[in-house]
Write a protein that holds these residues in place. Structure first.
Motif, PDB file in Angstrom:
ATOM      1  N   LYS A   2       0.827  -1.077   0.553  1.00  0.00           N
ATOM      2  CA  LYS A   2      -0.003  -0.225   0.034  1.00  0.00           C
ATOM      3  C   LYS A   2       0.900   0.880   0.417  1.00  0.00           C
ATOM      4  O   LYS A   2       1.877   1.161   0.914  1.00  0.00           O
ATOM      5  CB  LYS A   2      -1.105  -0.182   1.012  1.00  0.00           C
ATOM      6  CG  LYS A   2      -2.050  -1.411   1.223  1.00  0.00           C
ATOM      7  CD  LYS A   2      -2.475  -1.044   2.653  1.00  0.00           C
ATOM      8  CE  LYS A   2      -3.926  -2.040   2.135  1.00  0.00           C
ATOM      9  NZ  LYS A   2      -4.877  -1.705   3.519  1.00  0.00           N
ATOM     10  N   TYR A   4       1.085   5.232   0.739  1.00  0.00           N
ATOM     11  CA  TYR A   4      -0.647   6.047   1.720  1.00  0.00           C
ATOM     12  C   TYR A   4       0.381   7.443   0.968  1.00  0.00           C
ATOM     13  O   TYR A   4       1.552   8.076   1.484  1.00  0.00           O
ATOM     14  CB  TYR A   4      -0.261   6.000   3.543  1.00  0.00           C
ATOM     15  CG  TYR A   4      -0.840   4.868   3.452  1.00  0.00           C
ATOM     16  CD1 TYR A   4      -2.378   4.816   4.529  1.00  0.00           C
ATOM     17  CD2 TYR A   4      -0.241   4.049   3.229  1.00  0.00           C
ATOM     18  CE1 TYR A   4      -2.149   3.553   4.467  1.00  0.00           C
ATOM     19  CE2 TYR A   4      -0.835   2.182   4.395  1.00  0.00           C
ATOM     20  CZ  TYR A   4      -1.546   2.665   4.351  1.00  0.00           C
ATOM     21  OH  TYR A   4      -2.105   1.313   4.636  1.00  0.00           O
ATOM     22  N   SER A  28       2.755  -6.473   3.216  1.00  0.00           N
ATOM     23  CA  SER A  28       3.108  -7.659   4.226  1.00  0.00           C
ATOM     24  C   SER A  28       4.026  -8.385   4.813  1.00  0.00           C
ATOM     25  O   SER A  28       5.367  -8.217   3.941  1.00  0.00           O
ATOM     26  CB  SER A  28       2.172  -7.978   3.676  1.00  0.00           C
ATOM     27  OG  SER A  28       2.527  -9.399   2.401  1.00  0.00           O
ATOM     28  N   GLU A  48      -0.301   6.697  -9.527  1.00  0.00           N
ATOM     29  CA  GLU A  48      -0.856   5.575  -9.830  1.00  0.00           C
ATOM     30  C   GLU A  48       0.081   5.011 -10.935  1.00  0.00           C
ATOM     31  O   GLU A  48      -0.062   3.757 -10.421  1.00  0.00           O
ATOM     32  CB  GLU A  48      -2.245   6.181 -11.158  1.00  0.00           C
ATOM     33  CG  GLU A  48      -3.125   7.030  -9.998  1.00  0.00           C
ATOM     34  CD  GLU A  48      -4.409   8.008 -10.989  1.00  0.00           C
ATOM     35  OE1 GLU A  48      -3.428   7.727 -12.245  1.00  0.00           O
ATOM     36  OE2 GLU A  48      -5.043   8.458 -10.479  1.00  0.00           O
ATOM     37  N   ALA A  51       2.055   2.300  -8.655  1.00  0.00           N
ATOM     38  CA  ALA A  51       1.577   1.709  -8.380  1.00  0.00           C
ATOM     39  C   ALA A  51       1.382   0.838  -9.105  1.00  0.00           C
ATOM     40  O   ALA A  51       0.989  -0.751  -9.076  1.00  0.00           O
ATOM     41  CB  ALA A  51       0.184   2.718  -7.342  1.00  0.00           C
ATOM     42  N   LYS A  52       1.111   0.824  -9.950  1.00  0.00           N
ATOM     43  CA  LYS A  52       0.824   0.143 -11.568  1.00  0.00           C
ATOM     44  C   LYS A  52       1.483  -0.840 -11.380  1.00  0.00           C
ATOM     45  O   LYS A  52       1.392  -2.191 -11.527  1.00  0.00           O
ATOM     46  CB  LYS A  52      -0.417   0.963 -12.411  1.00  0.00           C
ATOM     47  CG  LYS A  52      -0.557  -0.796 -14.017  1.00  0.00           C
ATOM     48  CD  LYS A  52      -1.058   0.594 -14.973  1.00  0.00           C
ATOM     49  CE  LYS A  52      -1.079  -0.121 -15.917  1.00  0.00           C
ATOM     50  NZ  LYS A  52      -1.716  -0.191 -17.077  1.00  0.00           N
ATOM     51  N   GLY A  55       2.632  -3.052  -8.332  1.00  0.00           N
ATOM     52  CA  GLY A  55       1.031  -4.381  -7.794  1.00  0.00           C
ATOM     53  C   GLY A  55       0.376  -3.270  -6.618  1.00  0.00           C
ATOM     54  O   GLY A  55       0.427  -4.973  -5.996  1.00  0.00           O
ATOM     55  N   ALA A  56       0.499  -1.946  -6.182  1.00  0.00           N
ATOM     56  CA  ALA A  56       0.165  -1.081  -5.194  1.00  0.00           C
ATOM     57  C   ALA A  56      -1.453  -0.740  -5.202  1.00  0.00           C
ATOM     58  O   ALA A  56      -1.423  -0.148  -5.905  1.00  0.00           O
ATOM     59  CB  ALA A  56       1.355  -0.464  -4.263  1.00  0.00           C
ATOM     60  N   GLU A  57      -2.117  -0.499  -3.946  1.00  0.00           N
ATOM     61  CA  GLU A  57      -3.376   0.215  -3.696  1.00  0.00           C
ATOM     62  C   GLU A  57      -2.820   1.192  -3.103  1.00  0.00           C
ATOM     63  O   GLU A  57      -1.649   1.568  -2.617  1.00  0.00           O
ATOM     64  CB  GLU A  57      -3.732  -1.333  -2.929  1.00  0.00           C
ATOM     65  CG  GLU A  57      -5.176  -0.476  -1.991  1.00  0.00           C
ATOM     66  CD  GLU A  57      -6.254  -1.141  -1.144  1.00  0.00           C
ATOM     67  OE1 GLU A  57      -7.049  -0.519  -1.058  1.00  0.00           O
ATOM     68  OE2 GLU A  57      -5.446  -1.542  -0.580  1.00  0.00           O
ATOM     69  N   ILE A  58      -3.401   2.023  -3.910  1.00  0.00           N
ATOM     70  CA  ILE A  58      -3.218   3.890  -3.126  1.00  0.00           C
ATOM     71  C   ILE A  58      -4.225   3.936  -2.386  1.00  0.00           C
ATOM     72  O   ILE A  58      -5.491   4.205  -2.523  1.00  0.00           O
ATOM     73  CB  ILE A  58      -3.056   4.607  -4.202  1.00  0.00           C
ATOM     74  CG1 ILE A  58      -2.100   3.867  -5.610  1.00  0.00           C
ATOM     75  CG2 ILE A  58      -2.948   6.033  -4.235  1.00  0.00           C
ATOM     76  CD1 ILE A  58      -2.656   4.963  -6.909  1.00  0.00           C
ATOM     77  N   ILE A  59      -4.035   4.192  -0.921  1.00  0.00           N
ATOM     78  CA  ILE A  59      -4.346   5.006   0.218  1.00  0.00           C
ATOM     79  C   ILE A  59      -4.434   6.461  -0.195  1.00  0.00           C
ATOM     80  O   ILE A  59      -3.163   6.723   0.321  1.00  0.00           O
ATOM     81  CB  ILE A  59      -4.195   3.999   1.420  1.00  0.00           C
ATOM     82  CG1 ILE A  59      -3.899   2.611   1.430  1.00  0.00           C
ATOM     83  CG2 ILE A  59      -5.410   4.606   2.459  1.00  0.00           C
ATOM     84  CD1 ILE A  59      -5.171   1.803   1.043  1.00  0.00           C
ATOM     85  N   TYR A  60      -5.335   6.977  -0.350  1.00  0.00           N
ATOM     86  CA  TYR A  60      -5.770   8.622  -0.148  1.00  0.00           C
ATOM     87  C   TYR A  60      -6.406   9.142   0.850  1.00  0.00           C
ATOM     88  O   TYR A  60      -7.272   9.134   2.190  1.00  0.00           O
ATOM     89  CB  TYR A  60      -6.314   9.607  -1.021  1.00  0.00           C
ATOM     90  CG  TYR A  60      -6.068   9.126  -2.940  1.00  0.00           C
ATOM     91  CD1 TYR A  60      -4.784  10.032  -3.337  1.00  0.00           C
ATOM     92  CD2 TYR A  60      -6.223   7.869  -3.189  1.00  0.00           C
ATOM     93  CE1 TYR A  60      -4.155   9.734  -4.818  1.00  0.00           C
ATOM     94  CE2 TYR A  60      -5.439   8.105  -5.004  1.00  0.00           C
ATOM     95  CZ  TYR A  60      -4.769   9.168  -4.922  1.00  0.00           C
ATOM     96  OH  TYR A  60      -4.048   8.646  -6.703  1.00  0.00           O
TER      97      TYR A  60
END
Length: 77
Positions: A2, A4, A28, A48, A51-52, A55-60
């Motif tokens: 992730k 942030y 993890s 973006e 993250a792509k 393979g990460a998720e972006i948390i705003y």
């Protein structure tokens, strides 16, 4: 993983400067991946794209209300 991010506080609307700051990057336990951040400010498209690729998720993160800023400084110790 992730990423942030939060909006920068001192960038006005219409200003052509990167608007976001990476606050933290997590993965993890047991993951062997590491990420090193070189820049301090990013455009949304840059975040973006990174993250792509990883393979990460972006948390705003939501911005802190104006009246709450500096609150800890005024607390007497």
């Amino acid at each position: 993983m992730k990423i942030y991010v939060r909006e920068r506080q001192k960038v006005g609307s219409g200003v052509k400067e990167p608007k976001f700051r990476v606050v933290a990057v997590t993965g993890s336990k047991g993951e062997a991946s590491h990420m090193k951040i070189e820049a301090t400010h990013f455009r949304k498209t840059e975040i973006e794209g990174i993250a792509k690729d990883v393979g990460a998720e972006i948390i705003y993160l939501s911005p802190m209300p104006e009246e709450k800023r500096g609150e800890m400084k005024s607390v007497a110790r």
